[in-house]
Design an enzyme around this catalytic site. Structure first.
Site, PDB file in Angstrom:
ATOM      1  N   LEU A 101       0.835  -1.213   0.092  1.00  0.00           N
ATOM      2  CA  LEU A 101       0.079  -0.181  -0.007  1.00  0.00           C
ATOM      3  C   LEU A 101       0.827   1.237  -0.095  1.00  0.00           C
ATOM      4  CD1 LEU A 101      -2.859  -0.850   2.625  1.00  0.00           C
ATOM      5  CD2 LEU A 101      -3.187  -0.495   0.071  1.00  0.00           C
ATOM      6  N   ASP A 102       0.669   2.229  -0.622  1.00  0.00           N
ATOM      7  CA  ASP A 102       1.531   3.414  -1.005  1.00  0.00           C
ATOM      8  C   ASP A 102       1.360   4.133   0.284  1.00  0.00           C
ATOM      9  OD1 ASP A 102      -0.441   5.416  -1.101  1.00  0.00           O
ATOM     10  OD2 ASP A 102      -0.769   4.693  -3.133  1.00  0.00           O
ATOM     11  N   TYR A 103       2.436   4.898   0.316  1.00  0.00           N
ATOM     12  CA  TYR A 103       2.819   5.832   1.903  1.00  0.00           C
ATOM     13  C   TYR A 103       1.572   6.503   2.154  1.00  0.00           C
ATOM     14  CZ  TYR A 103       5.055   9.253   4.872  1.00  0.00           C
ATOM     15  OH  TYR A 103       5.428  10.056   5.871  1.00  0.00           O
ATOM     16  N   SER A 105      -1.833   5.819   1.577  1.00  0.00           N
ATOM     17  CA  SER A 105      -2.899   4.974   1.664  1.00  0.00           C
ATOM     18  C   SER A 105      -2.777   4.199   2.862  1.00  0.00           C
ATOM     19  CB  SER A 105      -3.112   3.896   0.517  1.00  0.00           C
ATOM     20  OG  SER A 105      -3.081   4.736  -0.780  1.00  0.00           O
TER      21      SER A 105
END
Length: 235
Positions: A101-103, A105
């Site tokens: 999961l990106d930073y 999110s």
């Protein structure tokens, strides 16, 4: 047994990631650094990753974590940001996240030492669904929902059809539920950008048969026996 399969059985990575580690010269067999694929290992061989001996994990562990925004899904971060795995330093076995999961999110993140399951969850052939609750700017129209469902162009390639449903229209924002099975970089955010909206908040609420439920941000729990059975059957 092939070296990359052995590494997956140790829970250090999926086979694909293990191959990358081998190619980078991070793996040694009986004191010799290996960079070629297809190396066979036997019982009694000493396998080291980044200088540390690795051995198969006989007991598999599965953890569901509610990742908050502001954490990176990596083992370490050169910028000194908080990493997801910082919370699991004292866990009995070494865990690895299944995908990322990106930073910015938040939401459901599965961690495990089961390399074979990780590989199945991430392999495109299994088309594992990932469902996100997105809060986006502006008014979302039926036409824009239709575009998301049909697929939009990203990097000259159309995304696979998504499931999309408008949940709530606010004065200056909207909440949309989106399900995809691809894993392109920041895909959901970029899909909304293509139809004219910026994502204000993005939370993954479902991954395959697993659901985030009411697990608070920053908290984790082990999967139940029933959830593990559902996960195995799903794949």
């Amino acid at each position: 047994m092939r070296l990359q399969k052995y590494m997956a059985s140790c829970g250090v990575a999926s086979r694909r990631t293990a191959e990358k580690m081998i190619g980078e010269g991070r793996v040694a067999v009986n004191g010799r650094t290996v960079t070629e694929m297809g190396v066979q290992v036997e019982e009694g061989d000493e396998i080291r990753l980044d200088g540390q001996i690795i051995t198969p994990e006989p007991e598999k562990h599965y953890v569901l974590y509610h990742k908050p925004a502001g954490e990176v899904t990596t083992v370490s971060d050169p910028e000194g940001r908080t990493c997801v795995l910082d919370h699991f330093r004292d866990y009995p076995v070494r865990l690895y996240p299944v995908g990322r999961l990106d930073y910015d999110s938040e939401g459901l993140l599965l961690l495990t030492n089961d390399g074979a399951l990780t590989e199945r969850m991430l392999h495109p052939s299994h088309q594992v669904d990932k469902t996100y609750l997105a809060r986006v700017t502006g008014n979302v129209t039926p036409e824009e929902i239709r575009q998301l469902r049909q697929g939009v162009l990203l990097d000259d390639h159309r995304t696979a059809p998504a499931k999309a449903r408008l949940l709530r229209q606010e004065a200056f924002a909207a909440q949309v539920l989106v399900t995809i099975h691809e894993g392109r970089n920041r895909q959901v955010r970029r899909m909304f950008e293509q139809v004219g909206h910026q994502v204000l908040q993005l939370r993954r609420v479902k991954f395959g048969p697993l659901e985030l439920g009411d697990l608070p941000r920053g908290r984790w729990r082990e999967l139940t026996k029933e959830e593990i059975e559902k996960l195995t059957a799903y794949l």
